[in-house]
Design an enzyme around this catalytic site. Structure first.
Site, PDB file in Angstrom:
ATOM      1  N   TRP A 126       0.850  -1.206   0.000  1.00 25.85           N
ATOM      2  CA  TRP A 126       0.000   0.000   0.000  1.00 25.85           C
ATOM      3  C   TRP A 126       0.872   1.237   0.000  1.00 25.85           C
ATOM      4  CZ3 TRP A 126      -4.773  -0.397  -1.487  1.00 25.85           C
ATOM      5  CH2 TRP A 126      -5.621   0.701  -1.407  1.00 25.85           C
ATOM      6  N   ASP A 176      -0.308  11.821   0.029  1.00 26.81           N
ATOM      7  CA  ASP A 176      -1.350  12.748   0.459  1.00 26.81           C
ATOM      8  C   ASP A 176      -2.648  12.011   0.816  1.00 26.81           C
ATOM      9  OD1 ASP A 176      -2.361  11.961  -1.989  1.00 26.81           O
ATOM     10  OD2 ASP A 176      -2.372  13.957  -2.880  1.00 26.81           O
ATOM     11  N   GLU A 179      -3.324   9.250  -1.360  1.00 29.70           N
ATOM     12  CA  GLU A 179      -2.302   8.209  -1.370  1.00 29.70           C
ATOM     13  C   GLU A 179      -1.454   8.304  -2.645  1.00 29.70           C
ATOM     14  OE1 GLU A 179      -4.507   5.389   1.578  1.00 29.70           O
ATOM     15  OE2 GLU A 179      -5.308   5.005  -0.394  1.00 29.70           O
ATOM     16  N   GLU A 335     -18.030   6.097  -2.981  1.00 27.09           N
ATOM     17  CA  GLU A 335     -16.830   6.924  -2.903  1.00 27.09           C
ATOM     18  C   GLU A 335     -16.876   8.008  -3.978  1.00 27.09           C
ATOM     19  OE1 GLU A 335     -12.428   5.524  -2.374  1.00 27.09           O
ATOM     20  OE2 GLU A 335     -12.903   5.358  -4.483  1.00 27.09           O
TER      21      GLU A 335
HETATM   22  C1  BGC Z   1      -8.635   7.379  -0.912  1.00 23.13           C
HETATM   23  C2  BGC Z   1      -8.232   7.642   0.509  1.00 23.13           C
HETATM   24  C3  BGC Z   1      -9.071   6.852   1.471  1.00 23.13           C
HETATM   25  C4  BGC Z   1      -9.132   5.385   1.075  1.00 23.13           C
HETATM   26  C5  BGC Z   1     -10.129   4.615   1.914  1.00 23.13           C
HETATM   27  C6  BGC Z   1      -8.609   5.885  -1.172  1.00 23.13           C
HETATM   28  O1  BGC Z   1      -8.979   5.671  -2.480  1.00 23.13           O
HETATM   29  O2  BGC Z   1      -7.741   8.013  -1.807  1.00 23.13           O
HETATM   30  O3  BGC Z   1      -8.374   8.993   0.810  1.00 23.13           O
HETATM   31  O4  BGC Z   1      -8.552   6.978   2.748  1.00 23.13           O
HETATM   32  O5  BGC Z   1      -9.497   5.274  -0.264  1.00 23.13           O
HETATM   33  O6  BGC Z   1     -11.389   5.187   1.840  1.00 23.13           O
END
Ligand code: BGC
Length: 395
Positions: A126, A176, A179, A335
């Protein structure tokens, strides 16, 4: 990027009853998904996130649950964080000692962004070195303690470890919120660290020396952001760029790093409205290609919170209603939504890799709850059939 052809009135068919029912569905989902040990899974059924809890997502979820009156749920999450940190006290003290001695450990030796629901390190590769979540947990905990007058004693050790960890590593480049971009120092990351340190100092719980170091760090971060993290009157994605990022909104509200009506506060809100927002849906940043670069309901909620803090309640309400309009069956928030992709060709490759994008995402639900409360569409006490949650202090 504002599409003026979309009048707010197209959302009028969604009213307070719809918002309330989605808030109830959201709290129910979060409570059902929280593990007995306190972890909030980011997205229980999405292949790449299942089985993991992030400090970032979890802290915003705990803050929403706290604001909604779910004291025990929020505190159980803080216990989970505390266990994660205290069980790594040796590792954290080593990182701090090495950093202070001028030998900062490599990124791979720093704390990860996410842990298994049991609080263990993950086994999957990760983009792990991220600092923002550690600031965000301090901030959420301090907010909670102020909101309910709760003592922080139970989280003492974990708070001290986190403060020491952040004070010695805040200026390191790291991944960030999204990620990505590990070689940059991200302004939203700096803001999360600063808000966490400032709020835990204000909660009045740190010993004098630690409070002094935390306060100095807050001041250093402020100066760094003022000098290198503001361009064209808005905060920037990372130090030294002109680019923008939706995550910066959190620094206006709820994290209170930047005054909503200051020139840079106003400039950041306007820039996000103009550059990243299309018909109420907010993109992460213009070059986003993750699942084609869709619009993130949780960012529309952050924009709503920033607008509300700046006094623009009608705009904030429009954003809240838009988020309600993209909920699946009025119960499930994803999301991201695919209505307006920035890089449509990249959608299928991600679906091939990980399946359809994450839904439900608990963080999206949490931000919806938080905005509904900020707009008084729902009150902490009218939130569930089972009535208000109480604890030993009758809160
Ligand atoms: C996002 C992160 C988030 C993670 C879990 C990722 O795709 O970029 O901001 O913490 O998903 O929700």
């Amino acid at each position: 990027m504002i599409d003026k052809s979309m009048p707010g009135s197209t959302l009028t068919f969604i009213g307070d009853a719809t918002v309330r029912s989605l808030v109830l569905a959201s709290t129910k989902l979060i409570l059902e998904q929280q593990t007995p040990g306190g972890a909030y899974p980011a997205s229980p059924s999405f292949s790449a996130y299942a089985g993991y809890c992030w400090f970032r997502d979890g802290s915003f979820i705990a803050d929403a649950m706290s604001a909604a009156g779910h004291v025990e749920s929020a505190e159980l999450f803080f216990d989970w964080c505390s266990n994660v940190l205290s069980s790594r006290s040796g590792k954290i003290r080593y990182i701090v000692a090495e950093s202070l001695a001028g030998r900062p450990p490599a990124d791979g030796q720093m704390l990860p962004a996410r842990f298994t629901l049991e609080g263990d390190d993950g086994n999957d590769e990760w983009w792990d070195f991220q600092l923002d979540g550690y600031g965000t947990w301090l901030w959420a905990l301090a907010e909670h303690s102020t909101r309910y007058g709760r003592s922080l004693e139970r989280w003492d050790e974990a708070v001290a470890l986190t403060v020491d960890y952040l004070v010695c590593s805040w200026d390191r480049p790291c991944y960030d919120w999204w990620e990505e971009a590990a070689h940059q120092v991200h302004v939203s990351t700096l803001g999360c660290i600063s808000s966490g340190l400032a709020s835990i100092v204000a909660a009045g719980h740190l010993d004098e020396e630690r409070a002094l170091r935390a306060t100095e760090t807050v001041e250093l971060i402020r100066r760094r952001v003022q000098n290198d993290g503001v361009r064209n009157r808005h905060l920037t994605k990372w130090l030294g760029t002109e680019a923008l990022d939706g995550s910066l909104l959190a620094l206006i509200a709820p994290m209170n790093f930047l005054e909503p009506v200051s020139p840079v506060g106003k400039g950041t809100i306007s820039a996000v409205e103009e550059q990243l927002t299309v018909r109420n849906g907010v993109h992460r940043y213009l070059a986003d290609s993750y699942y084609g670069g869709g619009q993130w309901p949780l960012l529309s909620c952050f924009l709503g919170l920033a607008q509300e803090a700046a006094g623009n309640r009608s705009r904030a309400r429009e954003l809240l209603l838009w988020v309600a309009s993209v909920a699946r069956d009025n119960t499930e928030l994803p999301e991201q939504v695919e209505g307006n992709l920035l890089d449509a060709e990249q959608l299928q490759p991600w679906i091939d890799r990980w399946g359809p994008s994450a839904s439900p995402l608990l963080w999206s639900h949490a931000m919806f709850i938080r905005l509904a409360i900020a707009l008084d569409t729902i009150h902490p006490m009218d939130r569930s059939e089972s009535g208000p949650q109480t604890n030993e202090k009758g809160l």
